[in-house]
Design a protein around this motif. Sequence first.
Motif, PDB file in Angstrom:
ATOM      1  N   THR A   1       0.841  -1.188   0.000  1.00 49.14           N
ATOM      2  CA  THR A   1       0.000   0.000   0.000  1.00 49.14           C
ATOM      3  C   THR A   1       0.878   1.241   0.000  1.00 49.14           C
ATOM      4  N   TRP A   2       0.412   2.296  -0.689  1.00 47.86           N
ATOM      5  CA  TRP A   2       1.223   3.500  -0.850  1.00 47.86           C
ATOM      6  C   TRP A   2       0.575   4.706  -0.202  1.00 47.86           C
ATOM      7  N   VAL A   3       1.396   5.482   0.473  1.00 47.67           N
ATOM      8  CA  VAL A   3       0.990   6.767   1.039  1.00 47.67           C
ATOM      9  C   VAL A   3       1.988   7.805   0.523  1.00 47.67           C
ATOM     10  N   VAL A   4       1.488   8.824  -0.156  1.00 50.30           N
ATOM     11  CA  VAL A   4       2.342   9.849  -0.759  1.00 50.30           C
ATOM     12  C   VAL A   4       1.912  11.211  -0.231  1.00 50.30           C
ATOM     13  N   PHE A   5       2.811  11.938   0.412  1.00 48.96           N
ATOM     14  CA  PHE A   5       2.450  13.247   0.952  1.00 48.96           C
ATOM     15  C   PHE A   5       3.615  14.212   0.813  1.00 48.96           C
ATOM     16  N   GLY A   6       3.341  15.492   1.059  1.00 47.22           N
ATOM     17  CA  GLY A   6       4.408  16.484   1.047  1.00 47.22           C
ATOM     18  C   GLY A   6       4.000  17.769   0.358  1.00 47.22           C
ATOM     19  N   ASP A   7       4.997  18.548  -0.024  1.00 52.82           N
ATOM     20  CA  ASP A   7       4.806  19.796  -0.747  1.00 52.82           C
ATOM     21  C   ASP A   7       5.105  19.505  -2.219  1.00 52.82           C
ATOM     22  N   PHE A   8       4.053  19.389  -3.040  1.00 51.37           N
ATOM     23  CA  PHE A   8       4.210  18.964  -4.425  1.00 51.37           C
ATOM     24  C   PHE A   8       4.534  20.117  -5.371  1.00 51.37           C
ATOM     25  N   ASN A   9       4.415  21.349  -4.901  1.00 53.32           N
ATOM     26  CA  ASN A   9       4.663  22.523  -5.740  1.00 53.32           C
ATOM     27  C   ASN A   9       3.838  22.497  -7.019  1.00 53.32           C
ATOM     28  N   VAL A  10       2.607  22.017  -6.914  1.00 52.49           N
ATOM     29  CA  VAL A  10       1.706  21.974  -8.060  1.00 52.49           C
ATOM     30  C   VAL A  10       0.285  21.841  -7.535  1.00 52.49           C
ATOM     31  N   VAL A  11      -0.684  22.339  -8.286  1.00 50.30           N
ATOM     32  CA  VAL A  11      -2.093  22.213  -7.921  1.00 50.30           C
ATOM     33  C   VAL A  11      -2.816  21.411  -8.995  1.00 50.30           C
ATOM     34  N   ARG A  12      -4.031  20.972  -8.696  1.00 53.49           N
ATOM     35  CA  ARG A  12      -4.771  20.115  -9.614  1.00 53.49           C
ATOM     36  C   ARG A  12      -5.739  20.873 -10.507  1.00 53.49           C
ATOM     37  N   ASP A  13      -6.214  22.021 -10.067  1.00 49.37           N
ATOM     38  CA  ASP A  13      -7.153  22.809 -10.869  1.00 49.37           C
ATOM     39  C   ASP A  13      -7.037  24.283 -10.477  1.00 49.37           C
ATOM     40  N   PRO A  14      -7.601  25.192 -11.303  1.00 46.44           N
ATOM     41  CA  PRO A  14      -7.472  26.635 -11.024  1.00 46.44           C
ATOM     42  C   PRO A  14      -8.061  27.048  -9.685  1.00 46.44           C
ATOM     43  N   GLY A  15      -9.061  26.322  -9.186  1.00 39.34           N
ATOM     44  CA  GLY A  15      -9.689  26.671  -7.924  1.00 39.34           C
ATOM     45  C   GLY A  15      -8.776  26.512  -6.718  1.00 39.34           C
ATOM     46  N   GLU A  16      -7.636  25.827  -6.910  1.00 39.51           N
ATOM     47  CA  GLU A  16      -6.693  25.645  -5.812  1.00 39.51           C
ATOM     48  C   GLU A  16      -5.632  26.744  -5.762  1.00 39.51           C
ATOM     49  N   ARG A  17      -5.821  27.758  -6.600  1.00 39.91           N
ATOM     50  CA  ARG A  17      -4.958  28.939  -6.542  1.00 39.91           C
ATOM     51  C   ARG A  17      -5.827  30.184  -6.468  1.00 39.91           C
ATOM     52  N   CYS A  18      -5.336  31.202  -5.788  1.00 39.23           N
ATOM     53  CA  CYS A  18      -6.048  32.468  -5.691  1.00 39.23           C
ATOM     54  C   CYS A  18      -5.027  33.603  -5.826  1.00 39.23           C
ATOM     55  N   ASN A  19      -5.243  34.464  -6.826  1.00 33.99           N
ATOM     56  CA  ASN A  19      -4.329  35.582  -7.098  1.00 33.99           C
ATOM     57  C   ASN A  19      -2.923  35.112  -7.460  1.00 33.99           C
ATOM     58  N   SER A  20      -2.810  33.937  -8.033  1.00 35.18           N
ATOM     59  CA  SER A  20      -1.511  33.439  -8.482  1.00 35.18           C
ATOM     60  C   SER A  20      -1.705  32.673  -9.783  1.00 35.18           C
ATOM     61  N   GLN A  21      -0.611  32.437 -10.491  1.00 38.01           N
ATOM     62  CA  GLN A  21      -0.675  31.876 -11.832  1.00 38.01           C
ATOM     63  C   GLN A  21      -0.914  30.368 -11.802  1.00 38.01           C
ATOM     64  N   PHE A  22      -1.838  29.914 -12.633  1.00 39.56           N
ATOM     65  CA  PHE A  22      -2.149  28.485 -12.759  1.00 39.56           C
ATOM     66  C   PHE A  22      -1.498  27.940 -14.021  1.00 39.56           C
ATOM     67  N   CYS A  23      -0.818  26.800 -13.893  1.00 35.36           N
ATOM     68  CA  CYS A  23      -0.160  26.156 -15.036  1.00 35.36           C
ATOM     69  C   CYS A  23      -0.935  24.894 -15.413  1.00 35.36           C
ATOM     70  N   PRO A  24      -1.669  24.912 -16.535  1.00 36.43           N
ATOM     71  CA  PRO A  24      -2.471  23.736 -16.922  1.00 36.43           C
ATOM     72  C   PRO A  24      -1.617  22.527 -17.267  1.00 36.43           C
TER      73      PRO A  24
END
Length: 323
Positions: free
Chosen positions: A137-160
Amino acid sequence: MNFLSLNVRGMDEVMKTSWVRRLKVKHKANFVGLQETQLSFSSSIDINGCWDSNAFDYASVDASGCSGGLISIWDTFVFQNFDVIKNRHYLVVCGKYKDSSESVILNIVNVYGPQSISEKKKVWLELLNIINGTPGTWVVFGDFNVVRDPGERCNSQFCPYSASDFNRFIHDANLKDYNMGGERFTYMSRVDAKLSKLDRFLTCPNYLQLFPLSYGFDQVVSDAWNCFRGFGTPDAYLAAKFRFLKDRIKKWRKDGDQKERREVEESRSLSSDEQRIWADGIRKIMEWERLKALDLKQKAHIKWTIDGDENSKFFHGYINNKN
């Protein structure tokens, strides 16, 4: 098994060590993953100071200059490792979850994602190959330096492009984006008020039962009813139990309202008209709940008069009655 993930942004201060330890104790963590230690020699970090006992082991990845750096620490009474895979951007610890009736092979990945789009994609492909080629079984966590959709950023640039690569990795690895709770965004730049969700918790769906989930109304009622302790005549006992239950429900509702308000305020600023409508809606809901509580109290009183002294047994059945 409880996990704690922290982007410490440097571990060269004594206060950071005590901060990690306090959070570890507060949340009863068995496994702690730290990102951005920013130290070229992890051996200089006071690992003992991060833990509240001597029953621990750890693995680390040194920072490249003052960039990156990972440390994973675990309770050896709960988890026993047998392999470690190191990379500049991830630290994989493979082992067995000991506090279980079955032998569970558990692979835990501590991630600090790179900044470059191409480097991110490379890391996801490397991790996918490791996951597909390693049992358990896998557990993956941390600071990924990426978001999944535009709603996870506010006033910052989203990279599709980065989001697409990251979502494909989550899908192909058969991982579930686990809800950590708390604030909607996990990072805020104080200079320009840019918000983003960079920290995540990903896990295989069949492992979710090992993590504490936030509970809802039914659980609040059940816990309050079962943990109440009182004395006195049957009618006084029941009245006190109702008051105790009411207080628990009010607290649960208040905490939920505060969380919902924070999420709305973080997504965007409300106009004065929207704030008025919001407040009016909250007042109407509270009034409806007050009238509903009065109705429930009257019904309970009628039933109490009929059923006599079987107050506890009756109320438990009544509150679960869906008719």
